[in-house]
Design a protein around this motif. Structure first.
Motif, PDB file in Angstrom:
ATOM      1  N   SER A 198       0.839  -1.198   0.000  1.00  0.00           N
ATOM      2  CA  SER A 198       0.000   0.000   0.000  1.00  0.00           C
ATOM      3  C   SER A 198       0.875   1.248   0.000  1.00  0.00           C
ATOM      4  O   SER A 198       1.261   1.735  -1.058  1.00  0.00           O
ATOM      5  CB  SER A 198      -0.936  -0.032   1.212  1.00  0.00           C
ATOM      6  OG  SER A 198      -0.199  -0.180   2.425  1.00  0.00           O
ATOM      7  N   LEU A 199       1.224   1.757   1.170  1.00  0.00           N
ATOM      8  CA  LEU A 199       2.098   2.917   1.267  1.00  0.00           C
ATOM      9  C   LEU A 199       3.535   2.423   1.270  1.00  0.00           C
ATOM     10  O   LEU A 199       3.926   1.606   2.105  1.00  0.00           O
ATOM     11  CB  LEU A 199       1.791   3.697   2.544  1.00  0.00           C
ATOM     12  CG  LEU A 199       2.476   5.050   2.710  1.00  0.00           C
ATOM     13  CD1 LEU A 199       2.020   6.027   1.636  1.00  0.00           C
ATOM     14  CD2 LEU A 199       2.210   5.617   4.098  1.00  0.00           C
TER      15      LEU A 199
ATOM     16  N   ASN B 109       1.662   6.021  -2.799  1.00  0.00           N
ATOM     17  CA  ASN B 109       0.496   5.174  -2.592  1.00  0.00           C
ATOM     18  C   ASN B 109       0.439   4.157  -3.722  1.00  0.00           C
ATOM     19  O   ASN B 109      -0.002   4.465  -4.829  1.00  0.00           O
ATOM     20  CB  ASN B 109      -0.780   6.024  -2.551  1.00  0.00           C
ATOM     21  CG  ASN B 109      -2.015   5.195  -2.258  1.00  0.00           C
ATOM     22  OD1 ASN B 109      -1.980   3.969  -2.276  1.00  0.00           O
ATOM     23  ND2 ASN B 109      -3.123   5.875  -1.991  1.00  0.00           N
TER      24      ASN B 109
ATOM     25  N   SER C 189      -1.348   1.487  -3.846  1.00  0.00           N
ATOM     26  CA  SER C 189      -2.601   0.744  -3.846  1.00  0.00           C
ATOM     27  C   SER C 189      -3.612   1.396  -4.795  1.00  0.00           C
ATOM     28  O   SER C 189      -3.275   2.312  -5.547  1.00  0.00           O
ATOM     29  CB  SER C 189      -3.176   0.694  -2.423  1.00  0.00           C
ATOM     30  OG  SER C 189      -3.695   1.962  -2.053  1.00  0.00           O
TER      31      SER C 189
ATOM     32  N   THR D 225      -6.633   2.628  -3.577  1.00  0.00           N
ATOM     33  CA  THR D 225      -7.546   3.451  -2.793  1.00  0.00           C
ATOM     34  C   THR D 225      -6.769   4.548  -2.073  1.00  0.00           C
ATOM     35  O   THR D 225      -5.548   4.454  -1.888  1.00  0.00           O
ATOM     36  CB  THR D 225      -8.297   2.610  -1.739  1.00  0.00           C
ATOM     37  OG1 THR D 225      -7.343   1.982  -0.861  1.00  0.00           O
ATOM     38  CG2 THR D 225      -9.138   1.532  -2.405  1.00  0.00           C
ATOM     39  N   THR D 226      -7.467   5.570  -1.628  1.00  0.00           N
ATOM     40  CA  THR D 226      -6.856   6.687  -0.903  1.00  0.00           C
ATOM     41  C   THR D 226      -6.337   6.219   0.456  1.00  0.00           C
ATOM     42  O   THR D 226      -6.985   5.416   1.139  1.00  0.00           O
ATOM     43  CB  THR D 226      -7.882   7.819  -0.706  1.00  0.00           C
ATOM     44  OG1 THR D 226      -8.231   8.350  -1.991  1.00  0.00           O
ATOM     45  CG2 THR D 226      -7.317   8.936   0.163  1.00  0.00           C
ATOM     46  N   ILE D 227      -5.169   6.712   0.824  1.00  0.00           N
ATOM     47  CA  ILE D 227      -4.575   6.432   2.126  1.00  0.00           C
ATOM     48  C   ILE D 227      -4.467   7.744   2.890  1.00  0.00           C
ATOM     49  O   ILE D 227      -4.040   8.763   2.327  1.00  0.00           O
ATOM     50  CB  ILE D 227      -3.183   5.787   1.974  1.00  0.00           C
ATOM     51  CG1 ILE D 227      -3.285   4.402   1.341  1.00  0.00           C
ATOM     52  CG2 ILE D 227      -2.472   5.696   3.328  1.00  0.00           C
ATOM     53  CD1 ILE D 227      -1.940   3.781   1.005  1.00  0.00           C
ATOM     54  N   TYR D 228      -4.832   7.728   4.164  1.00  0.00           N
ATOM     55  CA  TYR D 228      -4.663   8.904   5.012  1.00  0.00           C
ATOM     56  C   TYR D 228      -3.343   8.766   5.779  1.00  0.00           C
ATOM     57  O   TYR D 228      -3.103   7.772   6.464  1.00  0.00           O
ATOM     58  CB  TYR D 228      -5.846   9.060   5.959  1.00  0.00           C
ATOM     59  CG  TYR D 228      -7.095   9.477   5.217  1.00  0.00           C
ATOM     60  CD1 TYR D 228      -7.348  10.817   4.954  1.00  0.00           C
ATOM     61  CD2 TYR D 228      -7.993   8.526   4.740  1.00  0.00           C
ATOM     62  CE1 TYR D 228      -8.480  11.210   4.236  1.00  0.00           C
ATOM     63  CE2 TYR D 228      -9.125   8.904   4.017  1.00  0.00           C
ATOM     64  CZ  TYR D 228      -9.346  10.255   3.775  1.00  0.00           C
ATOM     65  OH  TYR D 228     -10.460  10.636   3.054  1.00  0.00           O
TER      66      TYR D 228
ATOM     67  N   LYS E  92       0.825   8.075  10.572  1.00  0.00           N
ATOM     68  CA  LYS E  92       1.775   7.081  10.075  1.00  0.00           C
ATOM     69  C   LYS E  92       3.166   7.379  10.653  1.00  0.00           C
ATOM     70  O   LYS E  92       3.509   8.531  10.947  1.00  0.00           O
ATOM     71  CB  LYS E  92       1.829   7.091   8.551  1.00  0.00           C
ATOM     72  CG  LYS E  92       0.516   6.676   7.880  1.00  0.00           C
ATOM     73  CD  LYS E  92       0.231   5.206   8.084  1.00  0.00           C
ATOM     74  CE  LYS E  92      -0.903   4.706   7.184  1.00  0.00           C
ATOM     75  NZ  LYS E  92      -2.219   5.231   7.596  1.00  0.00           N
TER      76      LYS E  92
ATOM     77  N   ARG F 229      -7.944  12.310   9.297  1.00  0.00           N
ATOM     78  CA  ARG F 229      -8.276  12.408   7.876  1.00  0.00           C
ATOM     79  C   ARG F 229      -7.886  13.772   7.318  1.00  0.00           C
ATOM     80  O   ARG F 229      -8.563  14.332   6.446  1.00  0.00           O
ATOM     81  CB  ARG F 229      -9.769  12.141   7.655  1.00  0.00           C
ATOM     82  CG  ARG F 229     -10.203  10.746   8.080  1.00  0.00           C
ATOM     83  CD  ARG F 229     -11.706  10.561   7.930  1.00  0.00           C
ATOM     84  NE  ARG F 229     -12.127  10.477   6.540  1.00  0.00           N
ATOM     85  CZ  ARG F 229     -12.165   9.353   5.834  1.00  0.00           C
ATOM     86  NH1 ARG F 229     -11.785   8.208   6.381  1.00  0.00           N
ATOM     87  NH2 ARG F 229     -12.579   9.366   4.587  1.00  0.00           N
TER      88      ARG F 229
ATOM     89  N   ASP G  74       2.273   1.716  10.210  1.00  0.00           N
ATOM     90  CA  ASP G  74       0.937   2.227  10.449  1.00  0.00           C
ATOM     91  C   ASP G  74       0.903   2.926  11.806  1.00  0.00           C
ATOM     92  O   ASP G  74       1.793   2.754  12.645  1.00  0.00           O
ATOM     93  CB  ASP G  74      -0.073   1.085  10.411  1.00  0.00           C
ATOM     94  CG  ASP G  74      -1.367   1.492   9.739  1.00  0.00           C
ATOM     95  OD1 ASP G  74      -1.623   2.707   9.652  1.00  0.00           O
ATOM     96  OD2 ASP G  74      -2.121   0.600   9.314  1.00  0.00           O
TER      97      ASP G  74
END
Length: 394
Positions: free
Chosen positions: A118-119, A146, A148, A150-153, A157, A204, A285
């Motif tokens: 993902s990230l 990113n 992946s 989909t959006t990652i917030y 992190k 977010r 994460d």
């Protein structure tokens, strides 16, 4: 001078073996894979491609310590052949270190399926040129991508340093050994981190869309081209590290230091990204309560450090000395990091350079987004590039 023969068979197990069978490589071996051997302390490198039995042979090698890297990047047709649920597999990769002695030997190297994740860390730029006789340390950055769909917030992190790379030290006051180091360097349950930082935000605030990048500046978020023409303009970076003596760009959010140890290389400017030597950078994460992490006394630092759990680790970049650098040092401990996190560190970080280290692109999607290679082996996944490209994957 005696010479040695080295036979290598690339093997896979479990589900990875089943995936390899789907692309025409049955029997728990990996055919058509590029195998590279490199002798420690020298510039010697040799490559071969595995045959149908997953074997590659190297003749007339000088005895010594070697690294072995394995990579097979899949074609679009091969990815399609893997079937539903495996669309994120983009390569098979692996690596190991071994000692070669005359007359030689046969050995096996494990490879696994690499998934895009993902990230991820997409670029590491050190940017340490010599300016008017002084090394300029403050233009480095770590870029995130990113990978992946989909959006990652990014809020919360973690970005940090893994355990220091130790070596036998008989002259040290506490008489360190590689056995002492192994408990920290090779722990499969997490990464012992002397220094890590949290990205700001309440949950977010900082959205990173699929195919989006963010630059984390290791020093001042300024226009470094005024210092050297090959350095980047980071005045519009997304985040910056902040230290006790550097200027703060008020328009760029600061990372939040969670400690617990301020390494010497920070020099009051936050993390010095790309300092030459052995280094582990990790992405993790968010943690609900970092203060509750297990801690242990790390002999090298003579203080307690926390362990980031394996389940939270998103990506790892690990780099050892280049062969030329290694030749001028005492032998290091055999392994830098447990293979569950990174199977083969790269020898990238050099002195007085403006080269950058960029993650390789596996493919581009129909909408133009890049998918980056991720086999969890830094030596395979990253390459040296002449020019820094902050905020751009290419």
């Amino acid at each position: 001078v005696q010479r040695a023969r080295l036979g290598i068979t690339v093997r896979l197990t479990g589900d990875d073996s089943t995936l390899a069978s789907a692309i025409g490589s049955p029997g728990g071996v990996l055919s058509n894979a590029l195998v590279t051997v490199a002798r420690a302390g020298s510039s010697f490198r040799q490559t071969d491609t595995t045959d149908a039995a997953g074997a590659a042979v190297f003749d007339r090698l000088l005895p010594g310590d070697y690294t072995v890297s394995v990579i097979r990047i899949l074609t679009a047709a091969e990815v399609a052949a893997l079937g539903s649920g495996n669309e994120d597999v983009n390569a098979f990769g692996g690596g190991s270190t071994l000692k070669v002695e005359a007359p030689g030997a046969d050995t096996a190297v494990a490879a696994v399926a690499g998934r895009r994740g993902s990230l991820v860390i997409s670029e590491v730029f050190g940017g340490r040129p010599l300016i008017n006789g002084t090394v300029y340390n403050y233009a480095g950055y770590i870029e995130l991508y990113n990978n992946s769909d989909t959006t990652i917030y990014l809020d919360g992190k973690l970005l940090g340093l893994g355990p220091p790379y130790m070596r036998d030290c008989s002259y040290c006051v506490n008489r360190l050994s590689c056995d002492d180091a192994a408990a920290f360097q090779l722990d499969p349950d997490g990464l012992w981190s002397p220094s890590f930082w949290k990205l700001p935000g309440s949950g977010r605030d900082y959205a990173l869309p699929a195919g989006g990048t963010a630059v984390l500046v290791a020093t001042d978020a300024i226009d470094h081209t005024t210092i050297g023409p090959r350095l980047p303009d980071l005045s519009h970076a997304d985040f910056e590290f902040i230290g006790s003596t550097d200027a703060d760009n008020p328009s760029v959010p600061n990372l939040i230091s969670l400690g617990p140890y301020e390494p010497l290389q920070q020099l009051g400017h936050g993390l010095i990204v790309g300092a030459p030597g052995r280094v582990i950078y990790f992405l993790a994460d968010s943690l609900r309560d970092p203060g509750s992490l297990p801690t242990a006394l790390m002999p090298y630092l003579d203080r307690r450090v926390p362990r980031i759990p394996r389940s939270k680790i998103l990506d790892v970049f690990s780099s050892i000395l280049t062969p030329a650098q290694e030749a001028n040092h005492q032998p290091a401990c055999p392994q830098m990091i447990n293979p569950v996190f990174d199977r083969l560190p790269g020898g990238f970080l050099e002195e007085l350079t403006t080269n950058t280290i960029a993650r390789r692109i596996f493919t581009s999607l129909p909408d133009g987004r890049a998918v980056l290679l991720r086999t969890k082996a830094t030596a395979n996944d990253f390459v040296l590039s002449a020019t820094a490209t902050p905020g751009t994957v290419q």
